[in-house]
Design a protein around this motif. Sequence first.
Motif, mmCIF file in Angstrom:
data_model
loop_
_atom_site.group_PDB
_atom_site.id
_atom_site.type_symbol
_atom_site.label_atom_id
_atom_site.label_comp_id
_atom_site.label_asym_id
_atom_site.label_seq_id
_atom_site.Cartn_x
_atom_site.Cartn_y
_atom_site.Cartn_z
ATOM 1 N N ALA A 28 74.742 44.864 15.618
ATOM 2 C CA ALA A 28 76.020 44.262 16.020
ATOM 3 C C ALA A 28 76.019 43.717 17.437
ATOM 4 N N ASP A 29 75.223 44.298 18.318
ATOM 5 C CA ASP A 29 75.274 43.914 19.743
ATOM 6 C C ASP A 29 74.167 42.918 20.076
ATOM 7 N N SER A 30 74.546 41.746 20.479
ATOM 8 C CA SER A 30 73.567 40.678 20.788
ATOM 9 C C SER A 30 72.691 41.032 21.978
ATOM 10 N N HIS A 31 73.181 41.914 22.866
ATOM 11 C CA HIS A 31 72.387 42.316 24.024
ATOM 12 C C HIS A 31 71.136 43.100 23.612
ATOM 13 N N LEU A 32 71.162 43.635 22.398
ATOM 14 C CA LEU A 32 70.048 44.455 21.926
ATOM 15 C C LEU A 32 69.124 43.701 20.962
ATOM 16 N N HIS A 33 69.295 42.391 20.889
ATOM 17 C CA HIS A 33 68.433 41.593 20.009
ATOM 18 C C HIS A 33 67.153 41.207 20.746
ATOM 19 N N THR A 34 66.379 42.224 21.075
ATOM 20 C CA THR A 34 65.102 42.065 21.777
ATOM 21 C C THR A 34 64.018 42.786 20.980
ATOM 22 N N PRO A 35 62.738 42.510 21.258
ATOM 23 C CA PRO A 35 61.664 43.181 20.510
ATOM 24 C C PRO A 35 61.746 44.702 20.556
ATOM 25 N N MET A 36 62.060 45.262 21.723
ATOM 26 C CA MET A 36 62.124 46.721 21.861
ATOM 27 C C MET A 36 63.126 47.318 20.880
ATOM 28 N N TYR A 37 64.300 46.709 20.775
ATOM 29 C CA TYR A 37 65.346 47.258 19.914
ATOM 30 C C TYR A 37 65.137 46.872 18.451
ATOM 31 N N PHE A 38 64.412 45.803 18.216
ATOM 32 C CA PHE A 38 64.006 45.488 16.853
ATOM 33 C C PHE A 38 63.118 46.603 16.304
ATOM 34 N N PHE A 39 62.150 47.033 17.120
ATOM 35 C CA PHE A 39 61.271 48.131 16.711
ATOM 36 C C PHE A 39 62.046 49.446 16.620
ATOM 37 N N LEU A 40 62.992 49.650 17.523
ATOM 38 C CA LEU A 40 63.792 50.868 17.491
ATOM 39 C C LEU A 40 64.637 50.934 16.216
ATOM 40 N N GLY A 41 65.155 49.785 15.778
ATOM 41 C CA GLY A 41 65.888 49.729 14.518
ATOM 42 C C GLY A 41 64.991 50.082 13.344
ATOM 43 N N GLN A 42 63.761 49.593 13.380
ATOM 44 C CA GLN A 42 62.800 49.942 12.323
ATOM 45 C C GLN A 42 62.488 51.437 12.334
ATOM 46 N N LEU A 43 62.406 52.015 13.535
ATOM 47 C CA LEU A 43 62.146 53.448 13.651
ATOM 48 C C LEU A 43 63.303 54.256 13.062
ATOM 49 N N SER A 44 64.533 53.815 13.317
ATOM 50 C CA SER A 44 65.700 54.503 12.761
ATOM 51 C C SER A 44 65.696 54.438 11.235
ATOM 52 N N PHE A 45 65.351 53.277 10.686
ATOM 53 C CA PHE A 45 65.271 53.143 9.233
ATOM 54 C C PHE A 45 64.193 54.053 8.663
ATOM 55 N N LEU A 46 63.051 54.119 9.342
ATOM 56 C CA LEU A 46 61.958 54.986 8.900
ATOM 57 C C LEU A 46 62.343 56.460 8.951
ATOM 58 N N ASP A 47 63.056 56.853 10.001
ATOM 59 C CA ASP A 47 63.486 58.245 10.112
ATOM 60 C C ASP A 47 64.430 58.619 8.977
ATOM 61 N N LEU A 48 65.300 57.684 8.582
ATOM 62 C CA LEU A 48 66.168 57.916 7.428
ATOM 63 C C LEU A 48 65.332 58.143 6.165
ATOM 64 N N CYS A 49 64.342 57.294 5.973
ATOM 65 C CA CYS A 49 63.486 57.397 4.785
ATOM 66 C C CYS A 49 62.655 58.677 4.810
ATOM 67 N N HIS A 50 62.028 58.955 5.948
ATOM 68 C CA HIS A 50 61.125 60.108 6.059
ATOM 69 C C HIS A 50 61.873 61.410 5.830
ATOM 70 N N SER A 51 63.054 61.521 6.411
ATOM 71 C CA SER A 51 63.863 62.722 6.234
ATOM 72 C C SER A 51 64.333 62.870 4.792
ATOM 73 N N SER A 52 64.677 61.752 4.169
ATOM 74 C CA SER A 52 65.213 61.783 2.807
ATOM 75 C C SER A 52 64.155 62.116 1.756
ATOM 76 N N VAL A 53 62.897 62.028 2.117
ATOM 77 C CA VAL A 53 61.825 62.385 1.185
ATOM 78 C C VAL A 53 61.791 63.898 0.942
ATOM 79 N N THR A 54 62.089 64.687 1.981
ATOM 80 C CA THR A 54 61.925 66.140 1.880
ATOM 81 C C THR A 54 63.228 66.935 1.909
ATOM 82 N N VAL A 55 64.193 66.517 2.737
ATOM 83 C CA VAL A 55 65.370 67.362 2.968
ATOM 84 C C VAL A 55 66.240 67.558 1.724
#
Length: 307
Positions: free
Chosen positions: A51-78
Amino acid sequence: MAMRNHSAVSEFILLGLSADSQIQALLFVLFLVIYLLTIMGNLMMLVVIKADSHLHTPMYFFLGQLSFLDLCHSSVTVPKLLENLLSEKKTISVEGCLVQVFFIFATGGTESCLLAVMAYDRYAAISSPLLYGQIMNTRLCVGLVWASWVLAFLDALINILVALDLDFCESQNIHHFSCELPSLYPLSCSDVSASFTALLCSSLVHFFGNFLLIFCSYVRIISTILSISSTTGRNKAFSTCSSHLTAVIFFYGSGLLRYLMPNSGSTQELIFSLQYSVITPMLNPLIYSLKNKEVKAAVRRMLRKCF
């Protein structure tokens, strides 16, 4: 994934964390809260970054991918962990167990690659700040993320295809709360050397390879930071990668120790598995939001718009 017909065992019993019903009830509440915090924290990061245009940078693009991965990784076992804490019959089918093994490998392997990519991103930002936008362009960022997913899924596929040749008979008890490949070896009545070799090779090439890339990136980052003359400049440069370094320590510290330990169902083994599969996905959003001024500012802007 179909097992061979001559495998005598059709399901495993996940012995989990405790046999005491009262302790299981407390653990259920604890891990339910952790899982809900994991979902809310990582979804919040995804929404804020989107939602925030200030965060549309490579660093936060990767951070968004990390958040998505953490959702997936946790949902595999929990979810299975929560189910077993409430169930008297803590079983999982052999096929379901191997599916869980596959997705633990795939999501964990992707996160390993992504953390290496993020380390390179921080190196590019600190060593070449004026050329950072050109170096980490959109095409490269998307390509690195896709490469992380593809490499991890290939690694998982190779390991699971070799594991399909394992036969299981008599023993059904897994001294763990989830299915991990090392936990299956003591239950196999066939030769596990091929699967163990594949696991060892993938660990050396995939995880240690990524760890080496992270290490080399941080050697260069530290070298660059030390060459900065002003204390303020050094502190600012270090603050841009401190959150990532914390996430790396949590993920690799527990993950590598778990897979390097002999499989015994010990308390330490379970703690390390809980750390990288349950606790770390919850902590990452906190690490990146509490230690990041831009994320905190973006959250405040979003809250002002909402209220």
